[in-house]
Design an enzyme around this catalytic site. Structure first.
Site, PDB file in Angstrom:
ATOM      1  CE  LYS A 221       3.166  -2.838   3.655  1.00 38.07           C
ATOM      2  NZ  LYS A 221       3.217  -2.077   2.412  1.00 38.07           N
TER       3      LYS A 221
ATOM      4  CD  GLU B  55      -5.139   6.515  13.420  1.00 40.32           C
ATOM      5  OE1 GLU B  55      -4.129   5.754  13.408  1.00 40.32           O
ATOM      6  OE2 GLU B  55      -5.149   7.611  12.840  1.00 40.32           O
TER       7      GLU B  55
ATOM      8  N   GLY C  99      -0.932  -0.811   1.428  1.00 37.99           N
ATOM      9  CA  GLY C  99      -2.138  -0.929   2.250  1.00 37.99           C
ATOM     10  C   GLY C  99      -3.413  -0.822   1.431  1.00 37.99           C
ATOM     11  NE  ARG C 100      -2.086   4.030  -2.479  1.00 33.06           N
ATOM     12  CZ  ARG C 100      -0.967   4.268  -1.823  1.00 33.06           C
ATOM     13  NH1 ARG C 100      -0.929   4.116  -0.507  1.00 33.06           N
ATOM     14  NH2 ARG C 100       0.122   4.666  -2.467  1.00 33.06           N
TER      15      ARG C 100
ATOM     16  CG  HIS D  85     -33.621  12.496  -4.901  1.00 29.67           C
ATOM     17  ND1 HIS D  85     -34.719  13.134  -5.436  1.00 29.67           N
ATOM     18  CD2 HIS D  85     -33.526  11.312  -5.535  1.00 29.67           C
ATOM     19  CE1 HIS D  85     -35.282  12.340  -6.338  1.00 29.67           C
ATOM     20  NE2 HIS D  85     -34.574  11.230  -6.420  1.00 29.67           N
TER      21      HIS D  85
ATOM     22  CE  LYS E  79       0.185   6.753   9.436  1.00 27.67           C
ATOM     23  NZ  LYS E  79       0.750   5.533   8.888  1.00 27.67           N
TER      24      LYS E  79
HETATM   25  O1  F6P Z   1      -2.691   6.362   6.210  1.00 26.71           O
HETATM   26  C1  F6P Z   1      -1.564   5.727   5.726  1.00 26.71           C
HETATM   27  C2  F6P Z   1      -1.657   4.237   5.764  1.00 26.71           C
HETATM   28  O2  F6P Z   1      -0.361   3.751   5.778  1.00 26.71           O
HETATM   29  C3  F6P Z   1      -2.442   3.624   4.615  1.00 26.71           C
HETATM   30  O3  F6P Z   1      -1.726   3.551   3.458  1.00 26.71           O
HETATM   31  C4  F6P Z   1      -2.817   2.308   5.192  1.00 26.71           C
HETATM   32  O4  F6P Z   1      -3.841   1.715   4.457  1.00 26.71           O
HETATM   33  C5  F6P Z   1      -3.217   2.713   6.587  1.00 26.71           C
HETATM   34  O5  F6P Z   1      -2.321   3.774   6.931  1.00 26.71           O
HETATM   35  C6  F6P Z   1      -3.157   1.632   7.619  1.00 26.71           C
HETATM   36  O6  F6P Z   1      -1.856   1.177   7.831  1.00 26.71           O
HETATM   37  P1  F6P Z   1      -1.560  -0.165   8.590  1.00 26.71           P
HETATM   38  O7  F6P Z   1      -2.199  -1.272   7.804  1.00 26.71           O
HETATM   39  O8  F6P Z   1      -0.068  -0.293   8.634  1.00 26.71           O
HETATM   40  O9  F6P Z   1      -2.158  -0.076   9.967  1.00 26.71           O
END
Ligand code: F6P
Length: 540
Positions: A202, A208, A262-263, A379, A507
């Site tokens: 987003k 990452e 995002g979620r 299990h 972050k």
């Molecule tokens: O960990 C925080 C967050 O902003 C989440 O809400 C989101 O899903 C994820 O990082 C990835 O963010 P982006 O889509 O901006 O890379």
């Protein structure tokens, strides 16, 4: 000025009910109401929600619905669907429902969503039928989604859960972890000439994702030449400038909006990797399923409203009965990633301790969410849930048929599922355990010695969701049920379910730490972090 919801008379009434309920065992509740199942289950379309093994009575559910009314749930639902800026800390609307329901958001929002759908569907069709090809002219058959959090968990869950719906010969892969192992494994095995990389972010700034995207780009350039990334990369983001900088051509980028968290983004082009492998027709059914639940959520009285009841029972278990965790237990291997998906959905949304107005709450909010497919969980950790000292709320989820439409194997799964909900609720008393051991011929000495070990306290509350089969449509319904349940809980707790400032600090600090670089850490505890950096440099 919002009031703390714990000061509402409806909240206090529930606190009193909870005090009585803490003394009651589910055995007593069944004795008191032989028609508990009839009274405490709700059916909607092809879904059954069985709350008869929750530690509630009809009175509790009525009181919870009263609390929801007092907390303004009806108005909040309308405000969300209308597109009011209910994400108050970020001043944003919350309109993931507009990605699947024409009755959510403004005409302008719907227009944008429609345009994006057309772009996505055209691209998906072109990749699937081989019109869209890689730099060497080979069809694109390997789809690598690079993203993290909601930009990973949603498409991963959908692709995994609908594996039986894959068509067109495309295979999805998912890369999220910054440590590069997932990508390295893929780079060793995939042919770059037939690989399409979907960068989902987003913000397009997430460390990452950026690191993995750059590494994937270097791999494509190394194998196919400097001009190749244009044919092998697409991106989904709100950040046009960053996509420019990455070199993404127009037509190879798909929109996101600040009104989609995002979620909550799997319904947007973030679902692209999944849509590529199941096709747009199936993905449309996924959206349609969620839309059916949106309509149900919007238009159904609370007492019959599945996500409202799921959310209210969640509040009851966490806040009023004090159960700290929720185990999610699908009796369907296809839903293996559902617990991880719900971890982000529930904990990132409702892991908050201040109200919308910034007042600290004096009650418990989001539970710790965890889980595994039920069959395997039986299990491993079910032992603790049956006889350990920690108690948890349990969500059992089971289709009536296996994903192939089969019933034989699913019968075994359902038999186990039903046995577990019964055992968790009613347990086995010491007397029953002794009787059973005597009937099996054990000596009185052994009966006395083993009785404490063979007693099951029970009274572990569970919900059970039954649905026909895991299809694109029912998966859409399931995820929308949980999304709205999370919203209901956040509303009753009076918190903002749509920001995530808790992840920001880590972050920010990560950006300021360099292993082996000249830059030294600053801020509280900097000496300890500097010592760790020195240790790493010295010992590897
Ligand atoms: O960990 C925080 C967050 O902003 C989440 O809400 C989101 O899903 C994820 O990082 C990835 O963010 P982006 O889509 O901006 O890379």
């Amino acid at each position: 000025m919002t009031v703390l919801h714990s000061t509402l008379p409806e909240w206090r009434a529930l606190a009193e009910l909870a005090a009585t309920m803490r003394e009651a065992h589910l055995r007593d509740l069944v004795d008191a109401d032989e028609r508990r199942f009839e009274h405490l289950h709700v059916e909607h379309a092809e879904w059954l929600l069985d709350l008869s093994r929750q530690r509630v009575t009809r009175e509790t559910l009525a009181a919870l619905c009263a609390l929801a009314r007092a907390a303004g749930l009806a108005a909040r639902i309308e405000a969300m669907f209308r597109g009011d800026p209910i994400n108050v800390t970020e001043g944003r609307a919350v309109l993931h429902a507009a990605l699947r329901s024409t009755f959510a958001g403004s005409a302008a929002v719907q227009h944008e969503v429609q345009a994006a759908r057309e772009q996505i569907e055209a691209f998906v069709a072109a990749v699937r039928d081989g019109r869209e090809r890689g730099a060497t002219g080979q069809p694109l058959r390997q789809i690598v989604n690079i993203g993290i959090g909601g930009s990973d968990l949603g498409p991963l869950l959908v692709a995994d859960a609908l594996r039986h719906e894959w068509s067109g010969g495309l295979t999805p892969h998912f890369v999220s972890n910054v440590d590069r192992t997932q990508l390295e494994d893929l780079m060793r095995t995939l042919d770059p000439a037939e690989t399409l990389v979907v960068v989902c972010s987003k913000t397009f700034t997430t460390q990452e994702t950026q690191a993995n995207a750059q590494a994937a780009r270097a791999w494509i350039v190394g194998a196919l030449g400097a001009d190749a990334p244009g044919a092998h990369f697409v991106a989904v983001s709100t950040n046009a400038a960053a996509m420019d900088a990455f070199g993404l051509r127009p037509g190879r980028r798909f929109p996101m909006w600040d009104w989609v968290g995002g979620r909550y983004s799997v319904w947007s082009a973030v679902g692209l990797a999944a849509e590529l492998v199941i096709g747009s027709e199936r993905f449309g059914e996924f959206l349609h399923g969620a839309s059916e639940i949106d309509a149900h959520f919007l238009n159904t009285p609370f007492e019959q409203n599945l996500p409202v009841l799921m959310g209210l029972v969640g509040v009851w278990n966490r806040t009023f009965l004090g159960l700290p965790t929720l185990a999610v237990l699908p009796y369907e291997q296809r839903l293996a990633r559902l617990p991880a998906y719900l971890q982000q959905l529930e904990m990132e949304s409702n892991g908050k301790s201040v109200t919308l107005a910034g007042t600290p709450v004096d009650y418990a909010t989001a539970p710790v969410v965890w889980g595994e497919p039920g069959s395997n969980a039986q299990h491993s950790f079910f032992q603790m849930l049956h006889q350990g000292s920690a108690s948890a709320a349990l969500d059992f989820i089971a289709p009536l048929r296996g994903s192939s439409g089969d019933t034989a194997a699913q019968d075994l799964a359902l038999q186990n599922c039903f046995a577990q909900v019964q055992a968790f609720a009613f347990g086995m008393t010491r007397e029953e355990a002794e009787r059973e051991m005597r009937a099996a011929g054990l000596s009185e000495a052994n009966v006395a010695r083993l009785a404490p070990h063979r007693t099951y306290p029970g009274n572990r509350p569970s919900s059970l969701l039954l649905y026909p089969r895991t299809t694109a449509r029912t998966l859409g319904q399931l995820l929308a049920l949980y999304e709205h349940s999370v919203f209901v809980q956040g509303t009753v707790w009076g918190i903002n379910s749509f920001d995530q400032f808790g992840v920001e600090l880590g972050k920010k600090l990560a950006g300021a730490i360099t292993i082996g670089g000249a830059h030294r850490p600053s801020g509280p505890g900097a000496a300890g972090i500097a010592a760790l950096i020195d240790y790493v440099v010295k010992h590897r």
